[in-house]
Design an enzyme around this catalytic site. Structure first.
Site, PDB file in Angstrom:
ATOM      1  N   MET A  61     -36.152  -2.913  45.463  1.00  0.00           N
ATOM      2  CA  MET A  61     -36.703  -2.215  44.296  1.00  0.00           C
ATOM      3  C   MET A  61     -35.657  -1.255  43.733  1.00  0.00           C
ATOM      4  SD  MET A  61     -40.730  -1.706  44.848  1.00  0.00           S
ATOM      5  CE  MET A  61     -40.682  -0.259  45.877  1.00  0.00           C
TER       6      MET A  61
ATOM      7  N   LEU B 245     -30.619   1.948  45.550  1.00  0.00           N
ATOM      8  CA  LEU B 245     -30.032   1.403  46.778  1.00  0.00           C
ATOM      9  C   LEU B 245     -29.427   2.484  47.665  1.00  0.00           C
ATOM     10  CD1 LEU B 245     -28.351  -1.798  45.307  1.00  0.00           C
ATOM     11  CD2 LEU B 245     -30.666  -1.506  46.211  1.00  0.00           C
ATOM     12  N   HIS B 246     -29.596   2.282  48.973  1.00  0.00           N
ATOM     13  CA  HIS B 246     -29.010   3.189  49.958  1.00  0.00           C
ATOM     14  C   HIS B 246     -28.378   2.350  51.058  1.00  0.00           C
ATOM     15  CE1 HIS B 246     -32.548   2.159  52.244  1.00  0.00           C
ATOM     16  NE2 HIS B 246     -33.361   2.715  51.356  1.00  0.00           N
TER      17      HIS B 246
ATOM     18  N   HIS C 184     -30.235  -0.743  52.388  1.00  0.00           N
ATOM     19  CA  HIS C 184     -30.140  -1.942  51.538  1.00  0.00           C
ATOM     20  C   HIS C 184     -28.776  -2.610  51.708  1.00  0.00           C
ATOM     21  CE1 HIS C 184     -33.071   0.509  49.004  1.00  0.00           C
ATOM     22  NE2 HIS C 184     -33.747  -0.582  49.248  1.00  0.00           N
TER      23      HIS C 184
ATOM     24  N   GLN D 253     -47.414  -3.779  43.800  1.00  0.00           N
ATOM     25  CA  GLN D 253     -47.474  -3.306  45.184  1.00  0.00           C
ATOM     26  C   GLN D 253     -47.705  -1.799  45.271  1.00  0.00           C
ATOM     27  OE1 GLN D 253     -43.335  -4.739  45.935  1.00  0.00           O
ATOM     28  NE2 GLN D 253     -43.185  -2.958  47.258  1.00  0.00           N
TER      29      GLN D 253
ATOM     30  N   GLY E 176     -35.689  -5.774  55.812  1.00  0.00           N
ATOM     31  CA  GLY E 176     -35.450  -4.694  56.762  1.00  0.00           C
ATOM     32  C   GLY E 176     -36.583  -4.550  57.765  1.00  0.00           C
TER      33      GLY E 176
HETATM   34  P1  AMP Z   1     -37.246  -1.468  49.001  1.00  0.00           P
HETATM   35  O1  AMP Z   1     -36.200  -1.398  47.956  1.00  0.00           O
HETATM   36  O2  AMP Z   1     -37.635  -0.154  49.572  1.00  0.00           O
HETATM   37  O3  AMP Z   1     -38.414  -2.342  48.608  1.00  0.00           O
HETATM   38  O4  AMP Z   1     -36.574  -2.234  50.225  1.00  0.00           O
HETATM   39  C1  AMP Z   1     -35.898  -3.442  50.077  1.00  0.00           C
HETATM   40  C2  AMP Z   1     -35.514  -3.970  51.438  1.00  0.00           C
HETATM   41  O5  AMP Z   1     -34.709  -3.007  52.113  1.00  0.00           O
HETATM   42  C3  AMP Z   1     -36.726  -4.222  52.353  1.00  0.00           C
HETATM   43  O6  AMP Z   1     -36.512  -5.428  53.077  1.00  0.00           O
HETATM   44  C4  AMP Z   1     -36.727  -3.023  53.254  1.00  0.00           C
HETATM   45  O7  AMP Z   1     -37.320  -3.269  54.515  1.00  0.00           O
HETATM   46  C5  AMP Z   1     -35.232  -2.781  53.405  1.00  0.00           C
HETATM   47  N1  AMP Z   1     -34.955  -1.407  53.836  1.00  0.00           N
HETATM   48  C6  AMP Z   1     -35.404  -0.250  53.279  1.00  0.00           C
HETATM   49  N2  AMP Z   1     -34.975   0.820  53.978  1.00  0.00           N
HETATM   50  C7  AMP Z   1     -34.237   0.333  55.011  1.00  0.00           C
HETATM   51  C8  AMP Z   1     -33.531   0.917  56.103  1.00  0.00           C
HETATM   52  N3  AMP Z   1     -33.488   2.227  56.282  1.00  0.00           N
HETATM   53  N4  AMP Z   1     -32.882   0.104  56.971  1.00  0.00           N
HETATM   54  C9  AMP Z   1     -32.919  -1.245  56.806  1.00  0.00           C
HETATM   55  N5  AMP Z   1     -33.566  -1.865  55.800  1.00  0.00           N
HETATM   56  C10 AMP Z   1     -34.222  -1.101  54.923  1.00  0.00           C
END
Ligand code: AMP
Length: 278
Positions: free
Chosen positions: A30, A33-34, A37, A61, A149
């Site tokens: 989404m 990014l950190h 990601h 969601q 993740g």
């Molecule tokens: P999001 O952008 O929050 O929807 O996350 C996108 C993907 O990044 C999902 O598969 C999350 O599980 C993964 N993710 C988010 N935070 C972390 C983290 N700290 N470590 C590993 N994967 C992550």
């Protein structure tokens, strides 16, 4: 790095890769990014020849009253990160591209056994939104593999289950949770924490580790461990939703030693989730 906004342009681009039998990996995000990601992207690059990252803040969601409007959107910075990592293609669709009819009346995907428990109980409809958008992205991109993740453990099980149940020819890989040096799981929502809440936040992971250690030492009264963890989190200023020791494949009552310890708790305006598997 290709940056595409439409399904047509994306399909045209990927058709060439598929014809050349190039293995395609998808990392759905989404945005904002950190390092978590970025770990997913690196894993994808180690597994496939061509990596697609999608950036889409998926409205379905978010439950009513959640932070959809205010969810951090940092597209230019995200694109910089991805360019530095040599990502091949970034897919940045708008809402109408993904939901051509009204978002409210779209065809939906539900993974029944995981939909309404734990995070699903507190965020009703959340996993339906996740399963639906991931299914759409899988249909649009048709990757060979996709990377998620472990931080969002229940989500990972939802995806694995939908791939199995809908017979999708996609291999799902997972990446361990990326953490700050003090143990806090990195998350886009950590920026909702005040300075003092940020000091307290790692206690969620610590509570999970403490329980894992007790189990490793032979403690088997899981209910008591859960109860004590909830009360110590409350004492520290959290508002816990759940703290549970469950079967790591089904999230049901444990039947053997394959466990996941999962917790969700509010701290100020941030809803934090974390887990570890044993
Ligand atoms: P999001 O952008 O929050 O929807 O996350 C996108 C993907 O990044 C999902 O598969 C999350 O599980 C993964 N993710 C988010 N935070 C972390 C983290 N700290 N470590 C590993 N994967 C992550």
């Amino acid at each position: 790095m290709e940056q595409l906004k439409t399904i047509n342009a994306l399909r045209e681009c990927l058709a060439v890769k598929t014809k050349a039998e190039i293995k395609i990996a998808l990392v759905p995000t989404m945005g904002n990014l950190h390092k978590g990601h970025l770990a997913l992207v690196k894993k994808a690059q180690s597994l496939a020849d061509y990596v697609v990252v999608s950036i889409f803040v998926n409205p379905t969601q978010f439950v009513v009253g959640e932070d959809f409007e205010n969810y951090p959107r940092t597209l230019e910075r995200d694109l910089d990160y991805l360019r530095h990592l040599n990502v091949d293609l970034v897919f940045i669709p708008n809402i109408l591209e993904i939901y051509p009819d009204n978002v409210q009346i779209t065809t939906e995907v539900i993974v029944p056994e995981l939909d309404a428990i734990y995070c699903g109980e507190y965020r009703p409809g959340h996993f339906k939104g996740v399963a639906t958008v991931v299914c759409k992205l899988f249909n649009i991109i048709q990757p060979d593999i996709a990377v998620f993740g472990e931080k969002d453990y229940q989500q990972l099980l939802v995806i694995r289950s939908l791939v199995k149940n809908l017979n999708l020819p996609i291999r799902i890989y997972s990446v361990p949770t990326f953490r700050e040096t003090d143990g806090l799981a990195v998350s886009s929502r950590n920026k909702y924490l005040s300075l003092s809440e940020r000091q307290t936040a790692p206690l969620l992971f610590k509570a999970i580790i403490d329980v894992a250690d007790s189990i490793k030492r032979g403690e088997s009264d899981y209910e008591n461990l859960e109860k004590n963890s909830i009360s110590s989190l409350m004492t520290a200023g959290f508002r816990p939703e759940y703290f549970s020791i469950c079967d790591s494949r089904t999230l049901k009552k444990p039947v053997n030693q394959e466990l996941v310890i999962m917790a969700s708790a509010w701290l100020g305006k941030a809803r934090l989730i974390d887990n570890i598997t044993l």
